[in-house]
Design a protein around this motif. Structure first.
Motif, PDB file in Angstrom:
ATOM      1  N   MET A   1     -15.250  14.622  18.305  1.00 60.06           N
ATOM      2  CA  MET A   1     -15.543  16.094  18.471  1.00 60.06           C
ATOM      3  C   MET A   1     -15.380  16.677  19.935  1.00 60.06           C
ATOM      4  SD  MET A   1     -17.410  16.958  15.700  1.00 60.06           S
ATOM      5  CE  MET A   1     -18.260  18.514  16.546  1.00 60.06           C
ATOM      6  N   LEU A   2     -15.147  15.589  20.862  1.00 59.02           N
ATOM      7  CA  LEU A   2     -14.678  16.098  22.349  1.00 59.02           C
ATOM      8  C   LEU A   2     -13.552  16.826  22.234  1.00 59.02           C
ATOM      9  CD1 LEU A   2     -15.560  15.876  25.293  1.00 59.02           C
ATOM     10  CD2 LEU A   2     -14.463  13.941  25.246  1.00 59.02           C
ATOM     11  N   LEU A   3     -12.687  16.232  21.435  1.00 57.24           N
ATOM     12  CA  LEU A   3     -11.052  16.867  21.383  1.00 57.24           C
ATOM     13  C   LEU A   3     -11.100  18.134  20.657  1.00 57.24           C
ATOM     14  CD1 LEU A   3      -8.958  13.578  20.779  1.00 57.24           C
ATOM     15  CD2 LEU A   3      -9.182  15.008  22.905  1.00 57.24           C
ATOM     16  N   LEU A   4     -12.050  18.155  19.634  1.00 63.95           N
ATOM     17  CA  LEU A   4     -12.171  19.527  18.963  1.00 63.95           C
ATOM     18  C   LEU A   4     -12.726  20.535  19.458  1.00 63.95           C
ATOM     19  CD1 LEU A   4     -11.862  20.926  16.131  1.00 63.95           C
ATOM     20  CD2 LEU A   4     -14.114  19.805  15.611  1.00 63.95           C
ATOM     21  N   GLU A   5     -13.597  20.241  20.484  1.00 63.28           N
ATOM     22  CA  GLU A   5     -14.028  21.282  21.181  1.00 63.28           C
ATOM     23  C   GLU A   5     -13.218  21.813  22.456  1.00 63.28           C
ATOM     24  OE1 GLU A   5     -16.874  22.952  20.792  1.00 63.28           O
ATOM     25  OE2 GLU A   5     -17.144  21.835  19.028  1.00 63.28           O
ATOM     26  N   ALA A   6     -12.249  20.675  22.826  1.00 60.29           N
ATOM     27  CA  ALA A   6     -11.484  21.240  24.026  1.00 60.29           C
ATOM     28  C   ALA A   6     -10.219  22.060  23.299  1.00 60.29           C
ATOM     29  CB  ALA A   6     -10.711  19.885  24.367  1.00 60.29           C
ATOM     30  N   VAL A   7      -9.939  21.558  21.900  1.00 58.91           N
ATOM     31  CA  VAL A   7      -8.894  22.615  21.237  1.00 58.91           C
ATOM     32  C   VAL A   7      -9.552  23.944  21.282  1.00 58.91           C
ATOM     33  CG1 VAL A   7      -7.616  22.873  18.913  1.00 58.91           C
ATOM     34  CG2 VAL A   7      -7.752  20.582  20.163  1.00 58.91           C
ATOM     35  N   LYS A   8     -10.592  24.200  20.635  1.00 55.24           N
ATOM     36  CA  LYS A   8     -11.476  25.272  20.483  1.00 55.24           C
ATOM     37  C   LYS A   8     -11.529  26.122  21.867  1.00 55.24           C
ATOM     38  CE  LYS A   8     -14.472  24.309  16.379  1.00 55.24           C
ATOM     39  NZ  LYS A   8     -15.622  24.093  15.986  1.00 55.24           N
ATOM     40  N   GLU A   9     -11.979  25.385  22.790  1.00 55.38           N
ATOM     41  CA  GLU A   9     -12.032  26.350  24.063  1.00 55.38           C
ATOM     42  C   GLU A   9     -10.651  26.906  24.502  1.00 55.38           C
ATOM     43  OE1 GLU A   9     -13.005  25.280  28.888  1.00 55.38           O
ATOM     44  OE2 GLU A   9     -13.476  23.892  27.209  1.00 55.38           O
ATOM     45  N   ARG A  10      -9.584  26.065  24.462  1.00 50.61           N
ATOM     46  CA  ARG A  10      -8.322  26.468  25.088  1.00 50.61           C
ATOM     47  C   ARG A  10      -7.360  27.222  24.228  1.00 50.61           C
ATOM     48  NH1 ARG A  10      -6.907  20.716  28.125  1.00 50.61           N
ATOM     49  NH2 ARG A  10      -8.866  20.323  29.223  1.00 50.61           N
ATOM     50  N   LEU A  11      -7.516  27.132  22.848  1.00 50.11           N
ATOM     51  CA  LEU A  11      -6.569  27.812  21.891  1.00 50.11           C
ATOM     52  C   LEU A  11      -7.541  28.681  21.073  1.00 50.11           C
ATOM     53  CD1 LEU A  11      -4.186  24.815  20.890  1.00 50.11           C
ATOM     54  CD2 LEU A  11      -4.096  26.340  22.626  1.00 50.11           C
ATOM     55  N   GLY A  12      -8.689  28.197  20.820  1.00 47.18           N
ATOM     56  CA  GLY A  12      -9.524  29.398  20.077  1.00 47.18           C
ATOM     57  C   GLY A  12      -9.737  28.861  18.578  1.00 47.18           C
ATOM     58  N   GLU A  13     -10.694  29.080  17.986  1.00 44.11           N
ATOM     59  CA  GLU A  13     -11.155  28.449  16.742  1.00 44.11           C
ATOM     60  C   GLU A  13     -10.085  28.822  15.721  1.00 44.11           C
ATOM     61  OE1 GLU A  13     -14.813  28.295  15.206  1.00 44.11           O
ATOM     62  OE2 GLU A  13     -15.991  28.300  17.284  1.00 44.11           O
ATOM     63  N   GLY A  14      -9.361  29.998  15.708  1.00 45.11           N
ATOM     64  CA  GLY A  14      -8.395  30.424  14.859  1.00 45.11           C
ATOM     65  C   GLY A  14      -7.216  29.703  14.547  1.00 45.11           C
ATOM     66  N   CYS A  15      -7.288  28.684  15.482  1.00 43.95           N
ATOM     67  CA  CYS A  15      -5.885  27.607  15.475  1.00 43.95           C
ATOM     68  C   CYS A  15      -6.121  26.673  14.681  1.00 43.95           C
ATOM     69  CB  CYS A  15      -5.408  27.370  16.982  1.00 43.95           C
ATOM     70  SG  CYS A  15      -6.505  25.932  17.713  1.00 43.95           S
ATOM     71  N   ILE A  16      -7.564  26.281  14.211  1.00 38.74           N
ATOM     72  CA  ILE A  16      -7.815  25.053  13.462  1.00 38.74           C
ATOM     73  C   ILE A  16      -7.923  25.477  12.016  1.00 38.74           C
ATOM     74  CG2 ILE A  16      -9.598  23.361  13.159  1.00 38.74           C
ATOM     75  CD1 ILE A  16     -10.324  23.786  15.958  1.00 38.74           C
ATOM     76  N   HIS A  17      -7.204  24.695  10.957  1.00 39.00           N
ATOM     77  CA  HIS A  17      -7.071  25.091   9.454  1.00 39.00           C
ATOM     78  C   HIS A  17      -7.296  23.780   8.906  1.00 39.00           C
ATOM     79  CE1 HIS A  17      -5.231  28.921  10.275  1.00 39.00           C
ATOM     80  NE2 HIS A  17      -4.533  28.311  11.242  1.00 39.00           N
ATOM     81  N   LEU A  18      -8.635  23.755   8.466  1.00 44.92           N
ATOM     82  CA  LEU A  18      -9.451  22.400   7.866  1.00 44.92           C
ATOM     83  C   LEU A  18      -8.597  22.371   6.291  1.00 44.92           C
ATOM     84  CD1 LEU A  18     -13.105  22.283   8.710  1.00 44.92           C
ATOM     85  CD2 LEU A  18     -11.135  21.282   9.869  1.00 44.92           C
ATOM     86  N   ASP A  19      -8.577  21.195   5.804  1.00 43.01           N
ATOM     87  CA  ASP A  19      -7.856  20.845   4.370  1.00 43.01           C
ATOM     88  C   ASP A  19      -6.560  21.377   4.191  1.00 43.01           C
ATOM     89  OD1 ASP A  19      -7.842  19.726   1.967  1.00 43.01           O
ATOM     90  OD2 ASP A  19      -9.156  21.284   1.149  1.00 43.01           O
ATOM     91  N   HIS A  20      -5.813  21.127   5.124  1.00 38.76           N
ATOM     92  CA  HIS A  20      -4.395  21.414   5.181  1.00 38.76           C
ATOM     93  C   HIS A  20      -3.422  20.149   5.369  1.00 38.76           C
ATOM     94  CE1 HIS A  20      -5.790  25.650   5.247  1.00 38.76           C
ATOM     95  NE2 HIS A  20      -4.585  26.168   5.315  1.00 38.76           N
ATOM     96  N   ALA A  21      -2.814  19.563   4.469  1.00 38.98           N
ATOM     97  CA  ALA A  21      -2.529  18.363   4.394  1.00 38.98           C
ATOM     98  C   ALA A  21      -0.885  18.558   4.339  1.00 38.98           C
ATOM     99  CB  ALA A  21      -2.775  17.403   3.545  1.00 38.98           C
ATOM    100  N   LEU A  22      -0.096  18.161   5.165  1.00 38.96           N
ATOM    101  CA  LEU A  22       1.262  18.537   5.305  1.00 38.96           C
ATOM    102  C   LEU A  22       2.021  17.846   4.222  1.00 38.96           C
ATOM    103  CD1 LEU A  22       3.974  19.565   6.786  1.00 38.96           C
ATOM    104  CD2 LEU A  22       4.032  17.283   7.806  1.00 38.96           C
ATOM    105  N   LYS A  23       2.755  18.725   3.446  1.00 32.00           N
ATOM    106  CA  LYS A  23       3.467  17.992   2.117  1.00 32.00           C
ATOM    107  C   LYS A  23       5.058  17.855   2.309  1.00 32.00           C
ATOM    108  CE  LYS A  23       4.555  19.242  -2.638  1.00 32.00           C
ATOM    109  NZ  LYS A  23       4.502  20.280  -3.759  1.00 32.00           N
ATOM    110  N   SER A  24       5.490  18.922   3.232  1.00 30.67           N
ATOM    111  CA  SER A  24       7.036  18.756   3.496  1.00 30.67           C
ATOM    112  C   SER A  24       7.332  19.706   4.607  1.00 30.67           C
ATOM    113  CB  SER A  24       7.913  19.145   2.459  1.00 30.67           C
ATOM    114  OG  SER A  24       7.783  20.566   2.011  1.00 30.67           O
ATOM    115  N   PHE A  25       8.448  19.446   5.156  1.00 30.78           N
ATOM    116  CA  PHE A  25       8.952  20.244   6.099  1.00 30.78           C
ATOM    117  C   PHE A  25      10.398  20.460   6.260  1.00 30.78           C
ATOM    118  CE2 PHE A  25       8.635  16.293   8.522  1.00 30.78           C
ATOM    119  CZ  PHE A  25       9.913  15.967   8.744  1.00 30.78           C
ATOM    120  N   GLN A  26      10.858  21.639   6.777  1.00 29.22           N
ATOM    121  CA  GLN A  26      12.288  21.881   6.770  1.00 29.22           C
ATOM    122  C   GLN A  26      12.907  22.203   8.257  1.00 29.22           C
ATOM    123  OE1 GLN A  26      13.332  24.577   3.655  1.00 29.22           O
ATOM    124  NE2 GLN A  26      15.489  25.216   4.521  1.00 29.22           N
TER     125      GLN A  26
END
Length: 334
Positions: A1-26
């Motif tokens: 939770m400490l890291l999550l709160e730090a991310v929200k504070e510095r980058l904003g809550e909009g940068c967090i996307h739950l239930d997004h598992a990486l399938k592939s990349f190019q």
């Protein structure tokens, strides 16, 4: 939770996307182009709310079962199981010894570690200390050719009966281990696993960090501390970039900084790393001793893994100070 709160504070809550598992990349040979990532819902496999995204920089910090690493190294297979399992728990209790002391007891096949992780309750009456503890047992013979890890869920609790009986007699004057285990409400299980070092982490604009890059046995707290040192190196190299075109070279420099060092630690930890001194003491005095220097000379002690441990702590503290200065400068405070 400490890291999550730090991310929200510095980058904003909009940068967090739950239930997004990486399938592939190019990622293209043309390093000027962004990385295309595709995401799905973890349980159903259906496309997530944001099925695709492009990025100038991708940092894969997805752990020992990293999807990014599996895509880069499709023939690697499952992690390498050491034959030992860790059970972890936390309990708020009265402080022991100095109130900041770490208990590090046992040998290669049976170990118990405990240390305080919070001072928040020390002002209470009577004072309390939040103690984190780890019980470790060998459950598979070290010569067993099967190194496939047992199936486990790190988010689910397990019954203490699986291991508590093996520590029933571990009662020190300053800490009663059976009582500590018994009073802990939730216990979690972690097979001790690692992977063989690989030759490359950085691929264009994508790189691996932490357990995705160098999963290792968490001996001497190396699992966490090496990931923190990764982040220090990565941030330092990225700050050297004059523009986005410099990112691939920055990731290569980060890899050059960290890959050789962590590869050595992965292999050293398979030999118990700094914990080796405990095994030496156990083998030389299985029934106990009065003075550690009776069984391990002062010179041998100085040369032991504890010196390595101290060096790692000093490097980690230096890294933390560096990161704090960088954050302060970013905020215009320094």
């Amino acid at each position: 939770m400490l890291l999550l709160e730090a991310v929200k504070e510095r980058l904003g809550e909009g940068c967090i996307h739950l239930d997004h598992a990486l399938k592939s990349f190019q990622h293209e040979e043309d390093l000027s182009r962004k990385v295309l990532l595709r995401f799905v819902r973890r349980k159903s496999g259906e496309p997530s709310d944001m099925p695709e995204a492009e990025a100038d920089l991708v940092v894969a910090a997805d752990g020992i079962n990293s999807t990014a690493r599996a895509i880069l190294y499709p023939k690697e297979g499952p992690p390498h199981f050491s034959g030992r399992i860790l059970w972890r728990g936390c309990l708020e209790r009265e402080p022991y010894l100095t109130g900041a002391s770490m208990v590090w007891s046992g040998h290669a096949n049976q170990k118990f570690i405990a240390y305080p992780i919070s001072k928040r309750s020390q002002a209470s009456d009577p004072p309390k200390s939040l103690v984190n503890w780890i019980a470790e047992l060998r459950v598979r013979d070290e010569n067993d050719p099967d190194t496939t890890p047992p199936k486990t869920d790190w988010t689910k609790t397990v019954p203490k009966e699986k291991f508590a009986g093996e520590f029933q007699e571990w009662k020190f004057k300053f800490l009663n281990v059976p009582e500590l285990i018994e009073k802990t409400e939730k216990v979690y299980e972690y097979p001790m696993c690692d992977r063989d070092p690989v030759d490359r982490w950085s691929f264009g604009r994508l790189t691996l960090v932490g357990d995705a890059a160098h999963p290792m046995y968490p001996i001497g707290s190396n699992g966490a501390s090496q990931a923190i040192l990764d982040s220090e190196s990565l941030v330092r190299r990225l700050l050297e970039c004059k523009n986005l075109d410099d990112i691939p070279q920055a990731l290569q420099n980060y890899q050059d900084d960290r890959l050789p060092v962590t590869a050595k630690i992965v292999m050293a930890n398979r030999g118990n790393g700094p914990d080796h001194v405990m095994q030496v003491a156990y083998e030389r005095a299985p029934d106990g001793f009065q003075d550690i220097y009776d069984i391990i000379s002062r010179m041998s002690w100085r040369r032991s893994g504890l010196c390595i441990r101290l060096l790692q702590v000093l490097k980690l503290r230096k890294s933390i100070r560096w990161q704090r200065r960088a954050v302060a400068q970013q905020r215009g405070e320094g």
